[in-house]
Design a protein around this motif. Structure first.
Motif, PDB file in Angstrom:
ATOM      1  N   TYR A  39      -2.596   5.809  -5.819  1.00  0.00           N
ATOM      2  CA  TYR A  39      -3.576   4.889  -4.919  1.00  0.00           C
ATOM      3  C   TYR A  39      -4.400   6.166  -4.429  1.00  0.00           C
ATOM      4  N   PHE A  40      -5.914   5.924  -4.339  1.00  0.00           N
ATOM      5  CA  PHE A  40      -6.811   6.923  -4.067  1.00  0.00           C
ATOM      6  C   PHE A  40      -7.078   7.409  -5.051  1.00  0.00           C
ATOM      7  N   ALA A  41      -8.063   6.971  -6.027  1.00  0.00           N
ATOM      8  CA  ALA A  41      -8.271   7.206  -7.178  1.00  0.00           C
ATOM      9  C   ALA A  41      -9.209   8.461  -7.472  1.00  0.00           C
ATOM     10  N   ILE A  42      -8.921   9.110  -8.446  1.00  0.00           N
ATOM     11  CA  ILE A  42     -10.287  10.140  -9.020  1.00  0.00           C
ATOM     12  C   ILE A  42     -11.214   9.290  -9.962  1.00  0.00           C
ATOM     13  N   ASP A  43     -10.522   8.564 -10.958  1.00  0.00           N
ATOM     14  CA  ASP A  43     -11.308   7.987 -12.000  1.00  0.00           C
ATOM     15  C   ASP A  43     -10.724   6.621 -12.091  1.00  0.00           C
ATOM     16  N   PHE A  44     -11.194   5.432 -11.932  1.00  0.00           N
ATOM     17  CA  PHE A  44     -10.681   4.229 -12.351  1.00  0.00           C
ATOM     18  C   PHE A  44     -10.451   4.004 -13.604  1.00  0.00           C
ATOM     19  N   GLU A  45     -11.261   4.391 -14.390  1.00  0.00           N
ATOM     20  CA  GLU A  45     -11.380   4.281 -16.122  1.00  0.00           C
ATOM     21  C   GLU A  45     -10.446   5.042 -16.764  1.00  0.00           C
ATOM     22  N   LYS A  46      -9.443   5.821 -16.006  1.00  0.00           N
ATOM     23  CA  LYS A  46      -8.775   6.729 -16.855  1.00  0.00           C
ATOM     24  C   LYS A  46      -7.475   6.636 -16.499  1.00  0.00           C
ATOM     25  N   ILE A  47      -6.581   6.555 -17.318  1.00  0.00           N
ATOM     26  CA  ILE A  47      -5.092   6.519 -17.315  1.00  0.00           C
ATOM     27  C   ILE A  47      -4.510   7.799 -16.741  1.00  0.00           C
ATOM     28  N   ASP A  48      -3.748   7.824 -15.853  1.00  0.00           N
ATOM     29  CA  ASP A  48      -2.966   9.127 -15.497  1.00  0.00           C
ATOM     30  C   ASP A  48      -2.136   9.817 -16.767  1.00  0.00           C
ATOM     31  N   MET A 103       0.817  -1.295   0.054  1.00  0.00           N
ATOM     32  CA  MET A 103      -0.217  -0.118   0.061  1.00  0.00           C
ATOM     33  C   MET A 103       0.836   1.192   0.002  1.00  0.00           C
ATOM     34  N   LYS A 104       0.326   2.467   0.257  1.00  0.00           N
ATOM     35  CA  LYS A 104       1.012   3.757   0.207  1.00  0.00           C
ATOM     36  C   LYS A 104       1.324   4.851   1.368  1.00  0.00           C
ATOM     37  N   LEU A 105       0.693   3.947   2.441  1.00  0.00           N
ATOM     38  CA  LEU A 105       1.115   5.020   3.792  1.00  0.00           C
ATOM     39  C   LEU A 105       2.116   4.415   4.462  1.00  0.00           C
ATOM     40  N   ASN A 106       2.767   5.255   5.382  1.00  0.00           N
ATOM     41  CA  ASN A 106       3.875   4.714   6.236  1.00  0.00           C
ATOM     42  C   ASN A 106       3.505   3.451   7.035  1.00  0.00           C
ATOM     43  N   ARG A 107       4.703   2.536   6.980  1.00  0.00           N
ATOM     44  CA  ARG A 107       4.437   1.279   7.800  1.00  0.00           C
ATOM     45  C   ARG A 107       5.569   1.212   8.756  1.00  0.00           C
ATOM     46  N   MET A 121       6.073 -11.912 -22.397  1.00  0.00           N
ATOM     47  CA  MET A 121       6.250 -11.501 -21.040  1.00  0.00           C
ATOM     48  C   MET A 121       4.821 -11.198 -20.522  1.00  0.00           C
ATOM     49  N   LYS A 122       4.663 -11.161 -19.266  1.00  0.00           N
ATOM     50  CA  LYS A 122       3.246 -10.980 -18.554  1.00  0.00           C
ATOM     51  C   LYS A 122       3.273  -9.564 -18.066  1.00  0.00           C
ATOM     52  N   PHE A 123       1.883  -9.174 -17.743  1.00  0.00           N
ATOM     53  CA  PHE A 123       1.553  -7.838 -17.287  1.00  0.00           C
ATOM     54  C   PHE A 123       0.648  -8.004 -16.050  1.00  0.00           C
ATOM     55  N   TYR A 124       1.076  -7.660 -14.816  1.00  0.00           N
ATOM     56  CA  TYR A 124       0.261  -7.554 -13.720  1.00  0.00           C
ATOM     57  C   TYR A 124      -0.143  -5.865 -13.463  1.00  0.00           C
ATOM     58  N   MET A 125      -1.863  -5.842 -13.207  1.00  0.00           N
ATOM     59  CA  MET A 125      -2.116  -4.378 -12.895  1.00  0.00           C
ATOM     60  C   MET A 125      -2.464  -4.371 -11.376  1.00  0.00           C
ATOM     61  N   ASP A 126      -2.203  -3.272 -10.885  1.00  0.00           N
ATOM     62  CA  ASP A 126      -2.163  -2.910  -9.307  1.00  0.00           C
ATOM     63  C   ASP A 126      -3.717  -2.376  -9.268  1.00  0.00           C
ATOM     64  N   MET A 127      -4.448  -2.626  -8.490  1.00  0.00           N
ATOM     65  CA  MET A 127      -5.876  -2.293  -8.075  1.00  0.00           C
ATOM     66  C   MET A 127      -6.242  -2.093  -6.927  1.00  0.00           C
ATOM     67  N   GLU A 128      -6.726  -0.928  -6.513  1.00  0.00           N
ATOM     68  CA  GLU A 128      -7.205  -0.638  -5.288  1.00  0.00           C
ATOM     69  C   GLU A 128      -8.426   0.367  -5.444  1.00  0.00           C
ATOM     70  N   VAL A 159       6.129  -8.011 -15.903  1.00  0.00           N
ATOM     71  CA  VAL A 159       6.055  -6.680 -15.007  1.00  0.00           C
ATOM     72  C   VAL A 159       4.900  -6.330 -14.415  1.00  0.00           C
ATOM     73  N   LEU A 160       5.022  -5.941 -13.001  1.00  0.00           N
ATOM     74  CA  LEU A 160       4.079  -5.155 -12.136  1.00  0.00           C
ATOM     75  C   LEU A 160       4.416  -3.928 -12.124  1.00  0.00           C
ATOM     76  N   LEU A 161       3.297  -3.068 -12.378  1.00  0.00           N
ATOM     77  CA  LEU A 161       3.245  -1.687 -12.084  1.00  0.00           C
ATOM     78  C   LEU A 161       2.626  -1.287 -10.933  1.00  0.00           C
ATOM     79  N   THR A 162       2.873   0.186 -10.220  1.00  0.00           N
ATOM     80  CA  THR A 162       1.807   0.538  -9.371  1.00  0.00           C
ATOM     81  C   THR A 162       0.459   1.046 -10.253  1.00  0.00           C
ATOM     82  N   PRO A 163      -0.132   1.368  -9.701  1.00  0.00           N
ATOM     83  CA  PRO A 163      -1.737   1.961 -10.056  1.00  0.00           C
ATOM     84  C   PRO A 163      -1.189   3.168 -11.119  1.00  0.00           C
TER      85      PRO A 163
END
Length: 521
Positions: free
Chosen positions: A85-94, A1-5, A115-122, A71-75
């Motif tokens: 993380y914490f989306a405005i719009d899940f359907e729009k790429i930054d 995730m994205k907050l301090n741990r 090669m394979k691709f993994y998408m990060d979803m929150e 390849v695994l990318l962050t969102p």
């Protein structure tokens, strides 16, 4: 995730002697090696200092030269926060990452290369900028009212998120309110199914050449944030959706980030419907270099898995301090971390720049998401740490631009420098990846901790139907001898050491912080 741990790890150290082995590559599915990219910091293709999708596509030759296969990318979706993380719009790429067309080009090129691709979803949280919030706030009749979890009937009190936060301040000083999505509403379930299904097969032709090969589910929980408001999500939300996604593409892989980092994640594998979880406790054990901790967590992580399930094995990621920081940049220790990462078992994941020994640890800039930027700095392509493609987005404007300085010129940590040095960490990662692929036992063999008579030597075995490999690691800072409970005629794979075989046991002298690996004939 994205907050301090909380991440407090003591680190001992040890070195490694390496010798190559020649064998035919193993192409089994478990030969997969994931490269985890914080894409804003990887490679900038258009000169705006932000890493982007076209930049990743331009560097696929590099990834294949290293030897990774996925390849695994962050969102990727739009968010006001730099980590997305914490989306405005899940359907729009930054837009900083590019367009949907850029994304599809990347996916198709990955697949063309095998090669394979993994998408990060929150999808558990949204900000006040989302259309859900804007339309439904104060408006219970909104079509988006059921997408959000409210603490009142008038839609005036959006529920808190993890740690009971109501919002978050970004590194650039922008603060946004954030709330929890109502995952148990029928509207939310339908939306998520449609969203995930789209990324599996964007053009709907059933061929999947333009679709993801898997999803990373960030902060997955059965009872979201342990608030009792969204209980039993494994049964009511995750399993039903994942079953439907597998009906679309039976080969899709689901990877869970367990919210409790000190959990083994077994419940996700047994009840959550996922294929893989992150070996968080084993990560912490590797970073401790404590034999008892390593034995306990290797057994529970690798030897006690439900059938058909896997752990993702890693030593660093975007949420923890860099491994190089933990071992103070010591090259021998960095190489040993590489060996653990790639040879213990499971599916290895390498965090971008890990192969260079990039360093960084969480800062303390107060209540802001800037604290993790030192763990997410620009990939160091050049000796000068300047030049085409350097993704120095965090050094351009704002109060933080002079605060991040792990990327220093002429420090020996860059791809340009390390490619020229045959003893570099980068070359070592290439060699260890080649060793993994060349030895079937390292790819899909079972794991077993092997006993020995030395409190400072960690030994384990990897075994498949055709090969048995024994590994021994000296955790002490002096040469030591170990008598290992293993039988066979040892043939060197790593280390160049020759054990004495007697009475069904192997006796070996290991140098300080040394490692050996032998195929047992």
């Amino acid at each position: 995730m994205k907050l301090n741990r909380l991440f407090i790890m003591g680190c001992l150290s040890f070195g490694l002697i390496f010798s190559a082995v020649s064998a035919k590559p193993n192409e089994a599915n478990n030969a997969e090696i994931i490269y985890h990219i914080f894409q804003r910091s990887f490679y900038d293709s258009n000169g705006d200092y932000h890493g982007d999708l076209n930049g990743i596509r331009q560097k696929l030759d590099y990834l294949q030269e290293l030897g990774v296969t996925a390849v695994l990318l962050t969102p990727l979706y739009e968010s006001v926060f730099y980590h997305n993380y914490f989306a405005i719009d899940f359907e729009k790429i930054d837009p900083k990452y590019g367009t949907l067309a850029d994304y599809l080009k990347l996916i198709k090129e990955l697949h063309r290369r095998g090669m394979k691709f993994y998408m990060d979803m929150e999808t558990q949280y949204v900000t006040e900028d989302s259309r859900w919030w804007k339309d439904a706030f104060g408006n219970p009749k909104s079509p988006y009212s059921d997408y959000i979890l409210w603490d009142d009937k008038d839609n005036q009190k959006p529920s808190t998120i993890v740690y009971n936060l109501t919002g978050l301040k970004g590194y650039d000083g922008i603060t946004r309110k954030i709330t929890t999505a109502n995952l148990n509403s029928e509207a939310s379930k339908a939306y998520n199914l449609k969203l995930f299904s789209y990324w599996i097969d964007p053009n709907g032709d059933g061929k999947f050449d333009d679709g993801v090969d898997g999803f990373r589910l960030d902060h997955m929980m059965d009872d979201l944030d342990n608030k009792g408001r969204l209980p039993h999500l494994f049964d009511t939300f995750w399993n039903p959706m994942l079953t439907k996604l597998r009906a679309i593409n039976p080969k899709i892989k689901i990877v869970a980030e367990q919210a409790n980092w000190f959990s083994l994640g077994t419940e996700y594998l047994e009840r959550g419907g996922v294929n893989q979880v992150f070996g968080l406790r084993l990560c912490f054990a590797i970073r401790s270099f404590d034999k008892k901790l390593l034995v306990a967590n290797a057994d529970s992580t690798l030897a006690m898995l439900p059938p058909g399930k896997q752990q993702i094995i890693f030593i660093e990621n975007h949420d923890v301090p860099r491994f190089s920081y933990a071992v103070k940049g010591d090259l021998a220790k960095l190489k040993v971390g590489c060996a653990f990462n790639l040879l213990m078992g499971g599916i290895p994941a390498i965090y971008y720049g890990q192969e260079l020994g990039m360093t960084g640890t969480s800062a303390n800039f107060g209540a802001t998401d800037a604290n993790e930027i030192p763990d997410r700095e620009a990939f160091e392509w050049y000796k000068s740490d300047t030049g085409k493609g350097m993704a120095l987005w965090y050094k351009q404007t704002g109060p933080w631009k002079d605060q991040f300085n792990n990327d220093k010129p002429d420090d020996g940590v860059s791809l340009e420098e390390e490619k020229l040095d045959p003893n570099s960490l980068w070359h070592y990662y290439k060699q260890m990846i080649a060793i993994r692929k060349a030895n079937p036992a390292f790819v899909d063999g079972s794991y077993k901790t092997i006993g020995n008579d030395n409190d400072h030597v960690f030994t384990f075995m990897r075994k498949d139907a055709g090969q048995t490999v024994l590994m021994a690691i000296n955790l002490a800072d002096k040469e030591t001898e170990a008598v290992i409970d293993a039988n066979g005629n040892p043939v060197n794979i790593i280390g160049g050491l020759k054990p004495v075989v007697k009475g069904g046991k192997l006796t070996v002298n290991l140098p300080a912080f040394g490692i050996g690996a032998w195929e047992l004939k």
